[in-house]
Enzyme design. Structure first.
Site, PDB file in Angstrom:
ATOM      1  N   GLY A   1       0.830  -1.199   0.000  1.00 22.76           N
ATOM      2  CA  GLY A   1       0.000   0.000   0.000  1.00 22.76           C
ATOM      3  C   GLY A   1       0.863   1.246   0.000  1.00 22.76           C
ATOM      4  O   GLY A   1       2.032   1.219  -0.398  1.00 22.76           O
ATOM      5  N   SER A   2       0.276   2.323   0.489  1.00 21.90           N
ATOM      6  CA  SER A   2       0.946   3.624   0.425  1.00 21.90           C
ATOM      7  C   SER A   2       1.980   3.770   1.542  1.00 21.90           C
ATOM      8  O   SER A   2       1.921   3.070   2.563  1.00 21.90           O
ATOM      9  CB  SER A   2      -0.101   4.728   0.550  1.00 21.90           C
ATOM     10  OG  SER A   2      -0.781   4.563   1.776  1.00 21.90           O
TER      11      SER A   2
ATOM     12  N   VAL B   1       0.495   4.699   5.265  1.00 22.01           N
ATOM     13  CA  VAL B   1      -0.084   3.574   6.021  1.00 22.01           C
ATOM     14  C   VAL B   1       1.021   2.559   6.328  1.00 22.01           C
ATOM     15  O   VAL B   1       1.106   2.031   7.446  1.00 22.01           O
ATOM     16  CB  VAL B   1      -1.253   2.911   5.243  1.00 22.01           C
ATOM     17  CG1 VAL B   1      -1.858   1.779   6.068  1.00 22.01           C
ATOM     18  CG2 VAL B   1      -2.340   3.923   4.901  1.00 22.01           C
ATOM     19  N   GLY B   2       1.902   2.316   5.351  1.00 22.03           N
ATOM     20  CA  GLY B   2       2.993   1.355   5.546  1.00 22.03           C
ATOM     21  C   GLY B   2       3.904   1.755   6.711  1.00 22.03           C
ATOM     22  O   GLY B   2       4.371   0.908   7.465  1.00 22.03           O
TER      23      GLY B   2
ATOM     24  N   GLU C   1       5.697  -3.488   0.808  1.00 25.05           N
ATOM     25  CA  GLU C   1       5.712  -3.179  -0.637  1.00 25.05           C
ATOM     26  C   GLU C   1       4.955  -1.875  -0.807  1.00 25.05           C
ATOM     27  O   GLU C   1       3.735  -1.871  -0.948  1.00 25.05           O
ATOM     28  CB  GLU C   1       5.018  -4.306  -1.424  1.00 25.05           C
ATOM     29  CG  GLU C   1       5.671  -5.666  -1.289  1.00 25.05           C
ATOM     30  CD  GLU C   1       6.936  -5.824  -2.135  1.00 25.05           C
ATOM     31  OE1 GLU C   1       7.248  -4.926  -2.932  1.00 25.05           O
ATOM     32  OE2 GLU C   1       7.607  -6.859  -1.982  1.00 25.05           O
TER      33      GLU C   1
ATOM     34  N   CYS D   1       2.169   0.515  -8.899  1.00 26.84           N
ATOM     35  CA  CYS D   1       3.323   0.936  -8.102  1.00 26.84           C
ATOM     36  C   CYS D   1       4.520   1.149  -9.019  1.00 26.84           C
ATOM     37  O   CYS D   1       5.411   1.939  -8.717  1.00 26.84           O
ATOM     38  CB  CYS D   1       3.622  -0.089  -7.016  1.00 26.84           C
ATOM     39  SG  CYS D   1       3.747  -1.758  -7.660  1.00 26.84           S
TER      40      CYS D   1
END
Ligand code: NAD
Length: 510
Positions: free
Chosen positions: A245-246, A249-250, A267, A301
């Site tokens: 994800g972004s 948030v990561g 990732e 991505c």
């Protein structure tokens, strides 16, 4: 909804309203107090179907069954675990066309990309089946006489897999099939923007698990509540949390799992550049750049976001790109001649608009596109902008089809610009100068997890380890030796002699 699409949904086990949790056996969650989560077709803005998200109790049930299933699954021989994955892959082959259509309907990818994503899941199943016979450990030479040293790989435990909306089935497969052959069970929390794709895959897994008598290997946990997702991230019954994800948030996920000293596989966002030098084959470069920047409406991505062009080729390349962009047919992703579908939702459209406002304030020049289309759904124009690498907007990932072009004079300058962003996922150079190519691949070259010569940034094959450096998070999934992330390594020393030589030659006791 057309009758063809209704038949597709029915065949994949999707109803008008669907439960959002399954333990992977016969259990599906029921209706609860939470409000219905709609799945929206981004091409029309219309609802496809609804989902009851999981409650906190549903989550507890899912984890409990996953933990129990792990106790049995870890003792099943790995090639037999591979057989379960093989059978799932076989069913996916039969359903490829319909599942590909559902990917297009739910996230707006053109049909070729929807089918391509399902093919990636099938390929990943095949890869994992082979890998199930190759969970190799090595042997070492002991420094002590009559001792044998080796290492072996054991299953890790139930693995949490949180996925982004833009690869609604493939990212799960990169993780889930390797985890399963490694002897782990898998709890999948998909994006609430793509719940139907996850339910369709879970239906397939459930049927095969039931036939084979191995319930609870793959489970589904759909929630749109960050607090519930966070409960999963905090859960120390899950020794590995794979998050796609972004970056914002990561970052939170990494901190939370780090706090409990668990493992993460991250990732996160990319900000990928293509370098085109003075020797490049522009026919190849143009095709790769258009595919990389416009494909999936800029929502990969690995999307090409920055284009660094030698000043001697700048005018010609930009002119050719503008011509190629003008040919891109935007519209319903299920129509055969359409090359670009919609963004995922209105929030993404607002992100596109805000990025263009910021670009204009910085002094950027829009060379093509830049508009939101006035029609139902979430459509924007693919956009080319002349920009500067150091602008904050260029340093961030805007998840939309905006390509920043920048001229350069020397290869050293191009590589410095390419590396000068916080992210480090994918990179490419178009060149016929072997020195430039080798410099780009050298230790002082691209700092990304993926570095390509004469192919673009987008569309990695599953055989390689996929992932990136810096803010992209450092995780590796899919091919090569990525399977090791889903296992625990154990070093074994066996003394088969009659002496007990202590380490470092120490004489201890009598
Ligand atoms: P996102 O970060 O908004 O959401 C990703 C997932 O995190 C979703 O399942 C979401 O529900 C969940 N989530 C949200 N809040 C959470 C919380 N507090 N705790 C745990 N989980 C939470 O990302 P997105 O918009 O779905 O996807 C786009 C992003 O994903 C882009 O940045 C893209 O580059 C990145 N991405 C990276 C890769 C890669 O392999 N590097 C692949 C695909 C997408």
């Amino acid at each position: 909804m057309s009758t063809i699409h209704t038949a597709v949904l029915r065949d994949l086990g999707i109803q008008a309203v669907n439960p959002g949790g399954s333990t992977g056996s016969t259990w599906w969650s029921g209706r609860n107090d939470g409000s219905l989560l709609p799945s929206i077709n981004p091409s029309t803005g219309e609802q496809i179907a609804g989902v009851y998200p999981c409650s906190a109790d549903d989550y507890q049930r899912i984890v409990k069954e996953s933990v129990e299933a792990f106790r049995t699954w870890r003792m099943v021989p790995a090639p037999k675990r591979g057989e379960l994955v093989r059978l799932i892959g076989q069913t996916l082959r039969e359903k490829k066309d319909r599942l590909g259509t559902l990917v297009s309907l739910e996230v707006g990818k053109i049909k070729a990309e929807g089918d391509g994503e399902v093919q990636e899941v099938i390929d990943m199943a095949d890869f994992a089946v082979g890998q199930s016979r190759m969970l190799y450990g090595v042997t070492m030479q002991s420094e002590r006489p009559a001792h044998r040293m080796s290492e072996q790989w054991h299953p890790l435990g139930p693995v949490g897999v949180i996925t982004a909306f833009n690869f609604p089935v493939a990212v799960w497969a990169w993780n889930a099939f390797l985890a399963a052959i490694a002897g782990d069970t898998v709890i999948w929390k998909p994006s609430p923007k793509a719940p139907l794709c996850a339910i369709a895959v879970q239906q397939i897994c459930n049927r095969v698990m039931q036939q084979q008598g191995y319930p609870g290997i793959f489970s589904l946990f759909i929630t749109d509540q960050p607090a519930l997702a966070d409960q999963m991230v905090q859960d120390d019954r899950l020794p590995l949390l794979s998050f796609t994800g972004s970056v914002p948030v990561g970052r939170r996920v990494a901190a939370t799992v780090g706090q409990r000293l668990g493992r993460t596989l991250l990732e996160l966002s990319g900000n990928n550049a293509v370098i085109v030098d003075q020797t490049a084959d522009l026919d190849m470069a143009v095709r790769a750049i258009v595919f990389g920047a416009v494909g999936t409406a800029g929502q990969r991505c690995t999307t090409t976001r920055r284009l660094l062009v030698h000043e001697s080729r700048y005018e010609e390349l930009v002119c050719r790109l503008v011509k190629a962009y003008a040919q891109v047919h935007i519209g319903n992703p299920l129509e055969p001649d359409v090359l670009m579908g919609p963004l995922i939702d209105q929030v993404a459209v607002e992100g596109f608009r805000a990025a263009l406002d910021e670009i204009k304030k910085e002094g950027g020049e829009v060379l093509y596109g830049g508009r939101v289309l006035s029609r139902p759904g979430y459509f924007v124009e693919p956009t080319i902008v002349r920009a500067k690498n150091e602008w904050p907007i260029v340093q961030r990932e805007t998840f939309a089809p905006i390509l920043y072009v920048m001229p350069f004079q020397t290869i050293d300058e191009a590589i410095t610009l390419q590396n000068h962003v916080p992210q480090g996922l994918s990179s490419a150079i178009f060149s016929n100068d072997i020195r430039h190519g080798e410099q780009f691949l050298s230790a002082a070259g691209s700092d990304c997890g993926i570095a390509n010569i004469n192919i673009g940034t987008s569309g990695a094959e599953i055989g390689g380890a996929f992932g990136g450096e810096k803010e992209t998070g450092g995780g590796r999934e899919a091919g090569s030796d990525s399977w090791k992330a889903y296992m625990r390594r154990q070093t074994n020393t066996v003394n088969w002699g009659r002496e007990l030589p202590l380490a470092q030659g120490i004489k201890f006791g009598s």
